[in-house]
Each structure stands twice: as structure tokens, then as C-alpha cells.
Design a protein around this motif. Structure first.
Motif, PDB file in Angstrom:
ATOM      1  N   ASP A 173       0.854  -1.394   0.044  1.00  0.00           N
ATOM      2  CA  ASP A 173       0.079   0.045   0.029  1.00  0.00           C
ATOM      3  C   ASP A 173       0.742   1.207   0.066  1.00  0.00           C
ATOM      4  O   ASP A 173       1.213   1.883   1.064  1.00  0.00           O
ATOM      5  CB  ASP A 173      -0.852  -0.038   1.508  1.00  0.00           C
ATOM      6  N   LEU A 174       1.292   1.815  -1.277  1.00  0.00           N
ATOM      7  CA  LEU A 174       2.237   2.719  -1.172  1.00  0.00           C
ATOM      8  C   LEU A 174       1.419   4.125  -1.429  1.00  0.00           C
ATOM      9  O   LEU A 174       0.448   4.035  -2.209  1.00  0.00           O
ATOM     10  CB  LEU A 174       3.136   2.760  -2.372  1.00  0.00           C
ATOM     11  N   ASP A 175       2.197   5.103  -1.012  1.00  0.00           N
ATOM     12  CA  ASP A 175       1.514   6.278  -1.106  1.00  0.00           C
ATOM     13  C   ASP A 175       1.539   6.783  -2.460  1.00  0.00           C
ATOM     14  O   ASP A 175       2.572   6.164  -3.413  1.00  0.00           O
ATOM     15  CB  ASP A 175       1.923   7.342  -0.103  1.00  0.00           C
ATOM     16  N   GLN A 176       1.228   8.055  -2.690  1.00  0.00           N
ATOM     17  CA  GLN A 176       1.187   8.350  -4.334  1.00  0.00           C
ATOM     18  C   GLN A 176       2.619   8.852  -4.580  1.00  0.00           C
ATOM     19  O   GLN A 176       2.952   8.715  -5.718  1.00  0.00           O
ATOM     20  CB  GLN A 176       0.193   9.755  -4.279  1.00  0.00           C
ATOM     21  N   GLU A 177       3.528   9.417  -3.569  1.00  0.00           N
ATOM     22  CA  GLU A 177       4.856   9.751  -3.929  1.00  0.00           C
ATOM     23  C   GLU A 177       5.635   8.592  -4.054  1.00  0.00           C
ATOM     24  O   GLU A 177       6.326   8.612  -5.272  1.00  0.00           O
ATOM     25  CB  GLU A 177       5.356  10.644  -2.755  1.00  0.00           C
ATOM     26  N   ALA A 178       5.645   7.601  -3.422  1.00  0.00           N
ATOM     27  CA  ALA A 178       6.164   6.572  -3.669  1.00  0.00           C
ATOM     28  C   ALA A 178       5.679   5.687  -5.136  1.00  0.00           C
ATOM     29  O   ALA A 178       6.450   5.006  -5.824  1.00  0.00           O
ATOM     30  CB  ALA A 178       5.786   5.260  -2.782  1.00  0.00           C
ATOM     31  N   VAL A 179       4.327   5.735  -5.361  1.00  0.00           N
ATOM     32  CA  VAL A 179       3.936   5.028  -6.677  1.00  0.00           C
ATOM     33  C   VAL A 179       4.458   6.083  -7.825  1.00  0.00           C
ATOM     34  O   VAL A 179       5.048   5.469  -8.749  1.00  0.00           O
ATOM     35  CB  VAL A 179       2.496   5.378  -6.876  1.00  0.00           C
TER      36      VAL A 179
END
Length: 413
Positions: free
Chosen positions: A29-35
Motif C-alpha cells: 500500500d504505497l502512497d502517491q509519492e512512492a507510486v
């Protein structure tokens, strides 16, 4: 059938994609920055690649893909993919297993020549780590790229104390994290794994990957990817973890017995990337609590352990139970033999397998207590040396395992 394994919500989208060179499954469950970081990293791969990203945050990834669709480099397509949902049966590894098989099935369906799975949050997601798991497969023709995590002294102890040393000893390759969960893989590997398990009771794919790759003479490497984010150890729920994690490892051990009995000693494998140090924010361990659990098991589980362990081992355990916390230390050779004895009892179904693995809990907690006391003040290099001695003890004790495995009646407790 591949379609039976692909989630329904993703099947329709994959039907619209003809082929792919690379499949990337994002189970964390990555945040938008990680994605966004993952996407930008994939854009740096060399060649005119067709990459399919399986992500629960498909809209976020697709937005990045659309914004750069006119640029050069890999062509990215996004398939909405469900996160690993909590399993109602109380066996979360069943859900994880299904997720891995579905990604393998998608790769097979699209004819991908490489794949990557991101299943855990990393502490420092850089623009390189996701590509580093894929590049050895794409550019150097490796079949399995396992992660080499920067580890803290009190985290991941089940891997450090049992799974890593056991698989290294059995199959003769020094893989720090043979069960991933983040990894890169080739078409040959996931096709072989799917073929092996298509008409058999499935072993968890993470327990099968390294054994299948090694036993079939595929090429294996490991990649330095930095620290993992792990929840604090739940020492009250270790029994369930042992059942879920060791059961598949012992099943794979049984299936591959003809292979691992031929391996005489372990050898290093190719490594990629630079080692990264983990921050020293490791959780503390209540040694007295772990020792109390070990001593309680020594009192209450003698009858069960007597069906699994030889009398000499039981005697050593009773002596250890009388040690003070300051004196307590489970010898590495003793611990390795205990793990081997439980693996054999699992194979022979000496008692119910779940009951067997749960009864191992106090022994594991005893080992963890001794290890925690010993490395409490140690730095990272000293911890690595300590774990290397443990791995060596597993290898030195391997003839004991082979003898018991081949002639179990001669060693019947």
C-alpha cells in the motif's frame, strides 16, 4: 487456467493488452509519492519495453503514464489490482500466496520475459531500487533476483534464525532473504513454478521460488535494496507465524529432498547494488519474557517434544531451562538440530502438523532470547558475524539431517 487466477476486476483490462515485456506487481500500500517514484524509475529502464503495472492505485500511476506518454522510453500500461485483503480464515499467507500466483499467471498470459513484485514498504524508496530488482533479469539473464535488506538486529528474526540459514544450508546458495517478499523473476522461473504446481497441492510460491530456481540450475542473485519497514514483533502471536511460515518451507523441503541432499556446502551468489545501513531504531526485546515462555514450554511440552527430539537434546534443553538470564545461551549446533528434527517430524507427520509447529514456539523464543542477550550491545558488523556463525552451524550439522532423513527409524526418539 491463467484466467482463473487473475482477479476478476483485472481480467477484463488484461484481455485488452496483447503482450508485455515486463510485469510489475505492486502489492504494498504505497502512497502517491512512492507510486510516482516507482513509475519514474521504470521510465529509466533501457530499451523499447512494454511494461504492465499491476497496482491498486492505478489512477495515480495512470496519471503519470498519461503525462509522459509522448516521451521516449518504456511504454507503460496500468491494470487496477486489488491489495492483499485480510483473510477471514485467519491465514493471511493464503491471501499473499493467491496474489503471487495471480501475478505469475498474468505474466504468463502476457508472455512477459521478466517480472517484479513489490510487496513491502521500503524505508527509503529511491529512483533505483525497483529497477535494480528487474535489471539483473533483463540485462544479465538472471532468473531470480532476491532482496538483500539492510537488517536491524531484532527484526526479521524468523528469517535470520531459521528460514535463511536453513535454505542456505539445504540448497547451497547464500541468499539472505530466500522468501523475498520483494523480488525480480524471469519467464523461465515463473513458468516453471506454475508448471510444477499446476497439478499438485500448491506450496506457497515464496517458499518454492529459491528451491525451484536452484534445483533446476537457474541463475540466482541478490540485490541490495535498503531497509524494510516491519511492524514490531508480536511475541504473543509467534505460534501462528511459525505455522504459516515454516509449513510451506518444510513442504518444499520434502518435495526437493533429492536435490538438497546433494549439496555439500554453500557458496556466495552474485550481488548487485551497494550495501545500505539501516537506522539503529530497532525495537527492544524483553529477554526475561522470552525465557519465561521457554521455561514454561520445557515443563509442559516434554511429552510432545519427546516424540520429536532425541533424549540427548531433551536433556540439554532441561539444563538450559535452569540457566539464569545472564547465563542463558542456546548453542548454535543444538538449535540447528532442533530445526532439523522438527522438519523431519513434519515430513513423517509424527503429530498433527499444526500442533507440531506450534509446539516449537517456546524453543524458538528460547533461541531468540539467547540471541537478543548476546547482540544487545553489538553493532551491525558484529551482528552479521554472529549470524554467519549460526549459518555455519547449520551447515556443519547437515550430515545429522541427511542421516535422519534417509533412515528415520534409526534415530527414532
Amino acid at each position: 487456467m491463467e484466467g482463473d487466477l487473475i482477479p476478476q476486476q483485472a481480467l477484463e483490462t488484461t484481455e485488452q493488452i496483447d503482450t508485455a515485456d515486463v510485469v510489475v506487481g505492486i502489492l504494498a500500500d504505497l502512497d502517491q509519492e512512492a507510486v510516482a517514484t516507482v513509475y519514474e524509475a521504470l521510465r529509466t529502464l533501457h530499451g523499447d519495453l512494454r511494461i504492465v503495472i499491476l497496482s491498486s492505485d492505478g489512477n495515480s500511476v495512470q496519471a503519470h503514464a498519461d503525462s509522459a506518454s509522448s516521451g521516449k522510453g518504456p511504454q507503460l500500461s496500468v491494470v487496477p489490482w486489488p491489495l492483499i485483503a485480510p483473510d477471514a480464515s485467519g491465514a493471511p499467507l493464503q491471501s499473499i500466496s493467491a496474489a503471487y500466483y495471480s501475478i505469475f499467471a498474468t505474466g504468463e498470459k502476457l508472455g512477459a520475459r521478466a517480472g517484479c513484485i513489490i510487496a513491502s514498504k521500503l524505508e527509503a524508496v529511491t529512483s533505483q531500487w525497483v529497477c535494480q530488482l528487474i535489471q539483473p533479469v533483463l540485462e544479465a539473464e538472471f532468473d531470480l533476483a532476491a532482496p538483500y535488506y539492510a537488517r536491524r538486529k531484532f527484526e526479521g528474526l524468523l528469517n535470520s534464525g531459521i528460514i535463511g540459514p536453513l535454505i542456505r544450508c539445504l540448497y547451497g546458495k547464500r541468499i539472505q532473504n530466500p522468501l523475498g517478499p520483494d523480488l525480480g523473476f524471469s519467464r523461465a522461473l515463473f513458468g516453471m513454478l506454475r508448471g510444477n504446481d499446476r497439478n499438485a497441492n500448491r506450496i506457497h510460491p515464496l517458499a518454492s521460488l529459491a528451491p525451484v530456481a536452484i534445483c533446476d540450475n537457474l541463475r540466482v542473485c541478490q540485490v541490495h535494496v535498503g531497509p524494510r519497514i516491519l511492524p514490531p514483533p508480536d511475541w504473543t502471536n509467534i505460534s501462528s507465524l511459525l505455522v504459516q511460515a515454516l509449513g510451506p518451507v518444510f513442504l518444499a523441503m520434502e518435495r526437493n529432498a533429492a536435490c538438497w541432499q546433494k549439496a555439500r556446502r554453500s557458496v556466495p551468489i552474485s550481488g548487485f547494488g551497494e550495501p545500505l545501513a539501516a537506522s539503529d531504531k530497532s525495537t527492544t526485546v524483553d529477554v526475561n519474557q522470552l525465557l519465561n515462555s521457554f521455561q514454561l514450554g520445557t515443563r509442559d511440552l516434554q511429552e510432545v517434544w519427546g516424540l520429536v527430539l532425541p533424549p540427548a537434546t531433551l536433556l540439554e534443553l532441561r539444563k538450559l531451562a535452569r540457566s539464569t538470564p545472564e547465563q542463558f545461551q542456546m548453542p548454535d549446533e543444538l538449535w540447528a538440530r532442533i530445526v532439523y528434527d522438527f522438519a523431519l517430524a513434519h515430513r513423517l507427520r509424527t503429530i498433527n502438523r499444526e500442533h507440531l509447529l506450534r509446539s516449537m514456539t517456546p524453543l524458538y523464543l528460547g533461541w531468540a532470547a539467547g540471541y537478543a542477550r548476546e547482540v544487545e550491545a553489538a553493532d551491525g558488523a558484529a551482528v552479521e558475524r554472529r549470524l554467519e556463525r549460526l549459518c555455519t552451524a547449520y551447515e556443519v550439522s547437515k550430515p545429522y539431517l541427511v542421516s535422519r532423513w534417509r533412515w528415520p527409524d534409526r534415530f527414532n526418539p
